[in-house]
Scaffold this motif. Sequence first.
Motif, PDB file in Angstrom:
ATOM      1  N   GLY A 394      -2.096  22.035  26.378  1.00 46.75           N
ATOM      2  CA  GLY A 394      -0.964  22.442  25.558  1.00 46.75           C
ATOM      3  C   GLY A 394      -0.356  21.247  24.860  1.00 46.75           C
ATOM      4  N   TYR A 395       0.914  21.405  24.501  1.00 44.69           N
ATOM      5  CA  TYR A 395       1.582  20.384  23.700  1.00 44.69           C
ATOM      6  C   TYR A 395       2.990  20.155  24.237  1.00 44.69           C
ATOM      7  CZ  TYR A 395      -2.316  21.314  20.605  1.00 44.69           C
ATOM      8  OH  TYR A 395      -3.576  21.478  20.108  1.00 44.69           O
ATOM      9  N   ARG A 396       3.495  18.955  23.978  1.00 41.09           N
ATOM     10  CA  ARG A 396       4.857  18.602  24.373  1.00 41.09           C
ATOM     11  C   ARG A 396       5.618  18.172  23.127  1.00 41.09           C
ATOM     12  NH1 ARG A 396       7.489  17.530  29.029  1.00 41.09           N
ATOM     13  NH2 ARG A 396       5.554  17.670  30.250  1.00 41.09           N
ATOM     14  N   TYR A 412       7.700  20.662  27.424  1.00 44.52           N
ATOM     15  CA  TYR A 412       6.330  21.162  27.369  1.00 44.52           C
ATOM     16  C   TYR A 412       6.375  22.597  26.874  1.00 44.52           C
ATOM     17  CZ  TYR A 412       1.607  22.467  28.688  1.00 44.52           C
ATOM     18  OH  TYR A 412       0.315  22.915  28.662  1.00 44.52           O
ATOM     19  N   VAL A 413       5.582  22.901  25.817  1.00 47.83           N
ATOM     20  CA  VAL A 413       5.712  24.208  25.165  1.00 47.83           C
ATOM     21  C   VAL A 413       4.448  25.054  25.286  1.00 47.83           C
ATOM     22  CG1 VAL A 413       7.432  23.328  23.566  1.00 47.83           C
ATOM     23  CG2 VAL A 413       5.017  23.288  22.891  1.00 47.83           C
ATOM     24  N   GLY A 414       3.428  24.559  26.005  1.00 51.62           N
ATOM     25  CA  GLY A 414       2.219  25.343  26.214  1.00 51.62           C
ATOM     26  C   GLY A 414       1.229  25.217  25.072  1.00 51.62           C
ATOM     27  N   ASP A 415       0.208  26.040  25.139  1.00 49.15           N
ATOM     28  CA  ASP A 415      -0.885  25.985  24.165  1.00 49.15           C
ATOM     29  C   ASP A 415      -0.546  26.844  22.956  1.00 49.15           C
ATOM     30  OD1 ASP A 415      -3.236  25.461  22.910  1.00 49.15           O
ATOM     31  OD2 ASP A 415      -4.503  26.592  24.300  1.00 49.15           O
ATOM     32  N   VAL A 416       0.365  26.340  22.141  1.00 53.65           N
ATOM     33  CA  VAL A 416       0.807  27.027  20.935  1.00 53.65           C
ATOM     34  C   VAL A 416       0.724  26.040  19.774  1.00 53.65           C
ATOM     35  CG1 VAL A 416       2.336  28.574  22.199  1.00 53.65           C
ATOM     36  CG2 VAL A 416       3.227  26.384  21.365  1.00 53.65           C
ATOM     37  N   GLY A 432       8.876  14.894  17.270  1.00 50.93           N
ATOM     38  CA  GLY A 432       7.444  14.666  17.271  1.00 50.93           C
ATOM     39  C   GLY A 432       6.749  15.570  18.263  1.00 50.93           C
ATOM     40  N   VAL A 433       5.410  15.534  18.248  1.00 44.40           N
ATOM     41  CA  VAL A 433       4.597  16.383  19.121  1.00 44.40           C
ATOM     42  C   VAL A 433       3.462  15.549  19.700  1.00 44.40           C
ATOM     43  CG1 VAL A 433       3.254  18.511  19.310  1.00 44.40           C
ATOM     44  CG2 VAL A 433       5.083  18.343  17.609  1.00 44.40           C
ATOM     45  N   ALA A 434       3.157  15.764  20.982  1.00 43.51           N
ATOM     46  CA  ALA A 434       2.021  15.124  21.640  1.00 43.51           C
ATOM     47  C   ALA A 434       1.106  16.182  22.232  1.00 43.51           C
ATOM     48  CB  ALA A 434       2.493  14.177  22.744  1.00 43.51           C
ATOM     49  N   SER A 435      -0.196  15.879  22.276  1.00 37.04           N
ATOM     50  CA  SER A 435      -1.169  16.749  22.932  1.00 37.04           C
ATOM     51  C   SER A 435      -1.238  16.403  24.418  1.00 37.04           C
ATOM     52  CB  SER A 435      -2.556  16.548  22.318  1.00 37.04           C
ATOM     53  OG  SER A 435      -2.535  16.729  20.919  1.00 37.04           O
ATOM     54  N   PHE A 441      -2.836  14.037  30.980  1.00 37.98           N
ATOM     55  CA  PHE A 441      -2.841  12.880  30.078  1.00 37.98           C
ATOM     56  C   PHE A 441      -2.312  13.302  28.710  1.00 37.98           C
ATOM     57  CE2 PHE A 441      -5.914  11.467  33.234  1.00 37.98           C
ATOM     58  CZ  PHE A 441      -5.546  10.134  33.404  1.00 37.98           C
ATOM     59  N   GLU A 442      -1.464  12.464  28.136  1.00 37.57           N
ATOM     60  CA  GLU A 442      -0.842  12.767  26.851  1.00 37.57           C
ATOM     61  C   GLU A 442      -1.288  11.803  25.767  1.00 37.57           C
ATOM     62  OE1 GLU A 442       3.330  13.435  26.606  1.00 37.57           O
ATOM     63  OE2 GLU A 442       3.476  14.302  28.613  1.00 37.57           O
TER      64      GLU A 442
END
Length: 456
Positions: A394-396, A412-416, A432-435, A441-442
């Motif tokens: 997902g993504y943060r 953390y917003v999940g796989d969206v 910003g957004v991180a994977s 691991f980010e």
Amino acid sequence: MKPFMLPFTVSALLASVPALAAIEYEDQQKLHDIAAAVSPDRIEQDITKLVSFGTRHTLSETESDTHGIGAARRWIKAEFDAISAACGGCLEVYYQSKVISGEPRIPNPTEVVSVIAIQRGEVDPDRYVIMSGDIDSRVSDVMDYTSESPGANDNASGVAGTLEAARVLTKHKFAGSIVYAALAGEEQGLFGGKIMAEQAKEDGWRIKAVLNNDMIGNIEGVNGVINNTTARIFAEGTRMDETPEDARRRRFTGGEVDSPARNLARYIDWMADRYITNLDTMVIYRLDRFARGGHHRPFNDLGYPGVRIMETNENYNRQHQDLRVEDGIVYGDTIDGVNFDYAAKLTALNAVTLASMAWAPTPPTKVSISGAVSPDTTLTWGATSPEEEELVAGYRVYWRHTDAPNWEFSRYVGDVTEYTLENIVIDNYFFGVASVSEDGFESPVVFPGPAGAFGE
């Protein structure tokens, strides 16, 4: 007495604002193990060997087996070959070269030869993170290619660190590719970096980080300060490849302090805080030391995220100096000026950063933001590539006050591919957004728009 009551408008406002979410992070034992595996003794051995070649000047001897830059680069390649043999051939090791001439510091045709070693990723091998050091050395006269020029700290320390990082990291397998580069021609005009960056562009490399290590072994500054607990990370702001339209957009939406290089530097700073004992890094908002340059610059010039990692306190008596004693001052870049434990500490910082990024998914692409004249802020980003679908959990989403140097809040917003932060006003923060991978691991944080993009 009646109980005290806030006016309705104020209490309603406070009730509508969510509690800001402090940053959460999943600790990674594998990164602690990598940091602990870096050996000061091996770094000392490598620096000693590099110094033994007498000079590594770009224009120096190339035929001898014991003297000059030719012998040095052949030894470096042999070391990478040995590291590869120990991991079952996990490295692709090769020379990268080009003949340079007609330049102020290379007037006659000279083959500038770097040594490259690639550890291919298993999930997305076309995504790269790079660690580099410079082979060449010099004395006071930049054109003097015969005098003894040990270059112990500048920059045998960076090459030794790159070799040691390869020894440690080749014991692991990663999703993305890691490149270890010993670059030539730095003192004569950053030619090794230019050659590599241009070839990477031509070959379509998706480079997400360039960690240029140039002088990572000195703890005693010319100012008298002795300090082995800090390091500097130089990172440029506005990206060199910005278009006029990008500049206009940045003027209205921000991004001057959120280039990919700056967010890469923040990522490295986090790695130091989390995994390197007794090391505080200074993120410096400048391409390099004042009016100076290094081998990350050619990559920055082409739009790749690149930073310089180095000691905090430089000793100019040990840089670019003829070996001599003058007025009681000892000049020259000799091995007695290198602190091997400190060089190992900075090498470990590189190693955990490379490993974390190579285990993490690629940074998000096509990040955009909206929310003008609204109480909410919405971020959107592109879906991950088919190669990385199983890697991404997902993504943060991150945000911080506009005058804060580092990211302060996250969720953390999940796989969206879209998320709205309710009652977080776009005007008051940077975002910003991180994977995030399945095992936590980010990637580095990506600021919205072209100003912050890490590339496709």
